[in-house]
Design an enzyme around this catalytic site. Structure first.
Site, PDB file in Angstrom:
ATOM      1  N   LYS A 124      83.781  25.137  81.858  1.00  0.00           N
ATOM      2  CA  LYS A 124      83.125  23.990  81.245  1.00  0.00           C
ATOM      3  C   LYS A 124      83.816  22.683  81.579  1.00  0.00           C
ATOM      4  CE  LYS A 124      82.030  24.503  76.941  1.00  0.00           C
ATOM      5  NZ  LYS A 124      80.641  24.120  76.693  1.00  0.00           N
ATOM      6  N   GLY A 441      74.144  43.342  70.829  1.00  0.00           N
ATOM      7  CA  GLY A 441      72.901  42.870  70.207  1.00  0.00           C
ATOM      8  C   GLY A 441      71.697  42.927  71.111  1.00  0.00           C
ATOM      9  N   ARG A 524      70.633  25.809  86.862  1.00  0.00           N
ATOM     10  CA  ARG A 524      70.390  26.236  85.486  1.00  0.00           C
ATOM     11  C   ARG A 524      70.368  25.045  84.538  1.00  0.00           C
ATOM     12  NH1 ARG A 524      71.030  31.716  83.662  1.00  0.00           N
ATOM     13  NH2 ARG A 524      71.350  30.921  81.584  1.00  0.00           N
ATOM     14  N   ASP A 608      77.266  36.041  65.259  1.00  0.00           N
ATOM     15  CA  ASP A 608      77.880  35.704  66.543  1.00  0.00           C
ATOM     16  C   ASP A 608      78.468  34.297  66.520  1.00  0.00           C
ATOM     17  OD1 ASP A 608      77.160  38.091  67.798  1.00  0.00           O
ATOM     18  OD2 ASP A 608      75.173  37.321  68.311  1.00  0.00           O
ATOM     19  N   GLU A 614      84.710  26.823  72.415  1.00  0.00           N
ATOM     20  CA  GLU A 614      84.368  25.666  73.235  1.00  0.00           C
ATOM     21  C   GLU A 614      84.238  24.372  72.439  1.00  0.00           C
ATOM     22  OE1 GLU A 614      79.970  26.153  74.554  1.00  0.00           O
ATOM     23  OE2 GLU A 614      81.038  27.899  75.278  1.00  0.00           O
ATOM     24  N   GLU A 674      85.507  39.707  74.393  1.00  0.00           N
ATOM     25  CA  GLU A 674      85.529  39.981  75.826  1.00  0.00           C
ATOM     26  C   GLU A 674      86.956  40.325  76.247  1.00  0.00           C
ATOM     27  OE1 GLU A 674      83.438  37.200  78.273  1.00  0.00           O
ATOM     28  OE2 GLU A 674      85.042  37.262  79.754  1.00  0.00           O
ATOM     29  N   HIS A 703      78.822  41.079  82.821  1.00  0.00           N
ATOM     30  CA  HIS A 703      78.405  39.982  83.691  1.00  0.00           C
ATOM     31  C   HIS A 703      78.171  40.460  85.117  1.00  0.00           C
ATOM     32  CE1 HIS A 703      80.665  38.376  80.301  1.00  0.00           C
ATOM     33  NE2 HIS A 703      79.776  37.411  80.317  1.00  0.00           N
ATOM     34  N   CYS A 735      79.653  41.854  75.944  1.00  0.00           N
ATOM     35  CA  CYS A 735      78.720  40.837  75.448  1.00  0.00           C
ATOM     36  C   CYS A 735      77.331  41.473  75.398  1.00  0.00           C
ATOM     37  CB  CYS A 735      78.752  39.612  76.371  1.00  0.00           C
ATOM     38  SG  CYS A 735      77.925  38.162  75.675  1.00  0.00           S
TER      39      CYS A 735
HETATM   40  N1  GLN Z   1      73.964  38.903  70.041  1.00  0.00           N
HETATM   41  C1  GLN Z   1      73.896  38.153  71.251  1.00  0.00           C
HETATM   42  C2  GLN Z   1      73.460  39.045  72.382  1.00  0.00           C
HETATM   43  O1  GLN Z   1      73.760  40.200  72.345  1.00  0.00           O
HETATM   44  C3  GLN Z   1      75.245  37.582  71.596  1.00  0.00           C
HETATM   45  C4  GLN Z   1      75.218  36.821  72.885  1.00  0.00           C
HETATM   46  C5  GLN Z   1      76.456  36.015  73.154  1.00  0.00           C
HETATM   47  O2  GLN Z   1      77.451  36.192  72.510  1.00  0.00           O
HETATM   48  N2  GLN Z   1      76.417  35.117  74.095  1.00  0.00           N
HETATM   49  O3  GLN Z   1      72.837  38.598  73.330  1.00  0.00           O
HETATM   50 ZN    ZN Z   2      79.087  37.268  74.115  1.00  0.00          ZN
END
Ligand code: GLN
Ligand code: ZN
Length: 772
Positions: A124, A441, A524, A608, A614, A674, A703, A735
């Site tokens: 960022k 999620g 993006r 979340d 950030e 993470e 990712h 994630c």
């Molecule tokens: N619950 C969200 C998902 O699973 C969390 C996404 C995130 O932390 N960026 O997409």
């Molecule tokens: Zn995440």
């Protein structure tokens, strides 16, 4: 004395995201490089014409970028990481995009930069949501001019009849943002300065009289070495050709003012939106010949300015010295033109200004300062009327919200019992095995899911058909999770467009634009919600979907919410009250939702906080205050439940060491984080601080499309168990899985469940052995 108007940069993406479309069409092979270049040239010309027509006197060039201006700087000075096998000539578009995006397939023209080369790291840009490509420098790094972009764009503007002020990222900020491999980036300064001197001389030779040299790092806490670097750099560069407008933004100079006042530059730009109080000390310290550029219009937020107020603040100064008026930073961070927002509530639209409107505001202000207040009579009265209307609008002020917040007592930010007691109650209710498995999620947002959403939005399918489609998806996801043996299930988030937008759309106090796109990285763009008023939750937001999903299974189904700090950090926020206050209001609304989920029967609720880190201020001295209210907001959201309701949170990064105590203070029963990419680096944080609650260190990197082997995950879990008691460990991916394909998710989660089972089996063996 005269007042001129400058912009420090204009949005590159175009009014209708033309750059995005041109880039993506080029990347997919549907159009040629020439098509892309002519689209880009068209956008630049349009931006110059537009800014000029709106009343800007000083136009930037080189503010445009095909991907990112820090990457452009790396190309300009030939800082190409060795893995790209660069021959050392110029950085061509294939190489440029390979650095930006990696090159999994052979590059479009079959050039040598194909193969399987990873992209440069992205991070960022200060505390904005813009991401830049982190320069990578190596020991023995050499620099040379390897891109003519800055010269070409200067000449391109000149050919159109515009004398521009090229924008260039300064050498010290460049090095401070870089990562060195076996080299301290600042040690490369002397070599880098040679190239910068050459760049500046070349610009002078082309006819540039001023250069905007950006040194945003001047608003950070600086070490002695960094201060010395600034002194070195500017004593070397200030005499090389064009005059330098040393440009600082995203905060005040603070204790760096003395340093800056001594730099032999011809001009200085100050951010007077973030740091209005720095003007006076700056005036006292600066040499009278230094041309001041005052960032008086907010380049980071979408609010309309109060022009008469600004006029009275600046009038006396403008009578004493020449001034430049500008946005506080590049307009890159706001949408292009409010005129596209035809469906926004007109009352709210009246309070806003996007990039185009901000240049108009500057022009009106400068005109009044040059010719007297009456010269901008119409603009000033409209501005004053809007400001008063906004201050007093019932749309903004909801006394019920303020009263509720004022009435919150300490009890509202604390769970009823300490973690140990909650844990017992939760285990009695949930009866989970050791190393419980779950996911974060979301499940894949497949092209079909996105198509259905788009069709629903366009009215091509009705509410009932869309809901039916989502039910089928959700049910299938739940059944599949049950089948593979996950312990705690999720509904998959198929109904959500975005983790912030989904909630903002259902909360009072938020507005949404149709075309308010802002560049996030490369092609993006995001459309941040506009938080304009007191926040409340008219009705339950997620309970129906949770209930539908829970009805499909006997396993616990997590309620899934976005936390207040994340909603705040990913929105355009109010400037008429502290961020902390807005955050507490959102927290109350989320608290209501948490309580409704609990009442509906949810035993586990995840809140979340992907963006908590950030939001950290740029200056260390301000961290604690931020963390205090951020943690308090989370606790407001999370603390209204019974002991036997388990609260989870999730964060998408692993640089925790410096905020680990604040994370502990959130007092979530379980946190998932993470770690996979950094090989559990994060667990180092737990070496100095025994994290008291349960934790799910992500066991694989979502990712990447790569499917992790069971063994890798048991290795990571074994490592984790060395730092955190095994009884506290959860097993989950890094994630949410929305960006992955089902073909990747299925085998990965099956292997993950196997890894958890094998950890359980080992624990049993160990127990049996110890019992002997
Ligand atoms: N619950 C969200 C998902 O699973 C969390 C996404 C995130 O932390 N960026 O997409
Ligand atoms: Zn995440």
């Amino acid at each position: 004395m005269t007042v001129a108007v400058a912009t420090l940069g204009f949005p590159r993406i175009g009014l209708r995201r033309e750059l995005k479309h041109a880039l993506e069409s080029y990347w997919s092979g549907k159009s040629t490089l020439a098509d892309l270049q002519s689209a880009a040239a068209g956008l630049r010309a349009l931006n110059w014409n537009r800014q000029k027509a709106l009343g800007a006197d000083i136009l930037p060039s080189n503010d445009f970028s095909l991907y990112d201006h820090v990457l452009d700087t790396s190309a300009l000075i030939g800082a190409v990481p060795p893995r790209y096998d660069w021959a050392g000539e110029s950085v061509d578009p294939d190489l440029y995009f390979a650095m930006a995006r990696g090159a999994q397939q052979p590059a479009a023209c079959g050039h040598a930069h194909g193969g399987d080369t990873t992209a440069m790291e992205m991070t960022k840009w200060f505390d904005t949501n813009y991401h830049f490509l982190v320069p990578e420098l190596v020991a023995g790094q050499s620099f040379r001019i390897a891109s003519t972009k800055i010269f070409d764009e200067y000449e391109e503007a000149k050919a159109l009849g515009y004398q521009t002020r090229p924008a260039l990222l300064g050498p010290v900020s460049y090095l401070m943002l870089a990562k060195g491999k076996a080299v301290e980036p600042l040690a490369l300064l002397p070599r880098l300065l040679e190239v910068y001197a050459e760049i500046l001389s070349r610009l002078a030779a082309l006819g540039a009289d001023w250069v905007q040299i950006d040194e945003p790092c001047l608003v950070l806490d600086l070490t002695d070495a960094q201060r010395i670097a600034f002194e070195r750099a500017y004593s070397a560069l200030a005499t090389r050709g064009p005059k330098l407008m040393l440009t600082t933004y995203f905060g005040g100079l603070g204790d760096n003012l003395d340093l800056v006042a001594e730099l032999p530059v011809h001009g200085l730009h100050l951010d007077l939106v973030r740091a209005p109080d720095q003007l006076e000390p700056a005036l006292a310290k600066l040499q009278p010949h230094v041309l001041l550029s005052l960032g008086v219009i907010d380049g980071r937020n979408i609010w309309r300015a109060n022009l008469p107020d600004l006029y009275w603040r600046l009038k006396a100064l403008a009578a004493q010295r020449d001034l430049i008026l500008a946005p506080c930073c590049s307009l890159l961070h706001v949408p292009v033109d409010l005129a596209l927002e035809t469906s926004l509530d007109p009352e709210i639209a009246q309070w806003l200004a996007f990039a185009v409107q901000k240049v108009e505001e500057l022009a009106a202000l400068a005109k009044a300062l040059n010719e007297g207040e009456d010269a901008s009579f119409a603009a000033f009265s409209a501005s004053r009327i809007a400001a008063v209307a906004r201050q007093t609008s019932p749309k903004i002020h909801d006394p019920a919200v303020t009263q509720r917040l004022a009435a919150l007592d300490a009890g509202a930010t604390n769970r009823a019992s300490p973690f140990a007691a909650r844990r017992e109650a939760q285990q009695a209710r949930l009866n989970l095995p050791a190393y419980p498995t779950t996911t974060i999620g979301s499940f894949p947002q497949t092209p079909e899911v996105r198509k259905a959403r788009a069709a629903h939005l366009k009215g091509e399918i009705d509410d009932a058909a869309y809901a039916q489609y989502l039910r089928v998806e959700t049910r299938a996801a739940v059944k599949w999770q049950e089948e593979i043996g996950l312990d705690v299930l999720v509904h998959g988030e198929f109904e959500r467009n975005d983790m912030v937008q989904y909630f903002g759309e259902q909360l009072a106090g938020f507005a949404f634009t149709r075309a308010g796109w802002v560049q996030s990285y490369g092609s993006r763009c995001v459309r941040p919600p506009i938080l304009y008023g007191d926040v409340s939750r008219p009705e339950a937001m997620t309970v129906d979907w949770w209930r539908y999903a829970q009805d499909q299974t006997d396993k616990p189904m997590k309620g899934m919410l976005t936390g207040p700090v994340t909603i705040l950090n990913w929105s355009f926020v109010r400037d008429d009250q502290p961020r902390a206050e807005s955050c507490r209001q959102i927290a109350l609304a989320i608290r209501d939702e948490v309580q409704d989920l609990e009442a509906a029967g949810a035993a586990i609720i995840q809140i979340d906080e992907a963006a908590l880190r950030e939001g950290l201020p740029l200056r260390r001295s301000e961290w604690q205050a931020y963390l205090d209210w951020a943690v308090e907001s989370f606790r407001i959201a999370a603390s209204g439940v019974r002991d036997d309701t388990q609260i989870h949170t999730h964060m998408c990064y692993s640089e925790f060491n410096d905020i680990i105590r604040a994370i502990g203070a959130m007092d979530a029963d379980v946190i998932s984080i993470e770690t996979a990419r950094s090989q559990m680096e994060l667990l180092d944080a737990f070496a100095s601080y025994a994290y008291p609650n349960e934790v799910g260190p992500g066991v694989y990197d979502i990712h990447s499309p790569r499917i992790p082997a069971e063994r890798e995950m048991t290795d990571l879990l074994t490592l984790a168990a060395k730092h955190v008691p095994a009884a506290q460990i959860w097993v989950n991916p890094d994630c949410g899985l929305k960006t992955r394909k089902w073909d990747e998710v299925r085998p990965a989660l099956i292997a993950m469940v196997a890894a958890a089972k094998s950890m359980r089996a080992r624990a049993l063996v160990k127990e049996a052995y110890l019992a002997k």
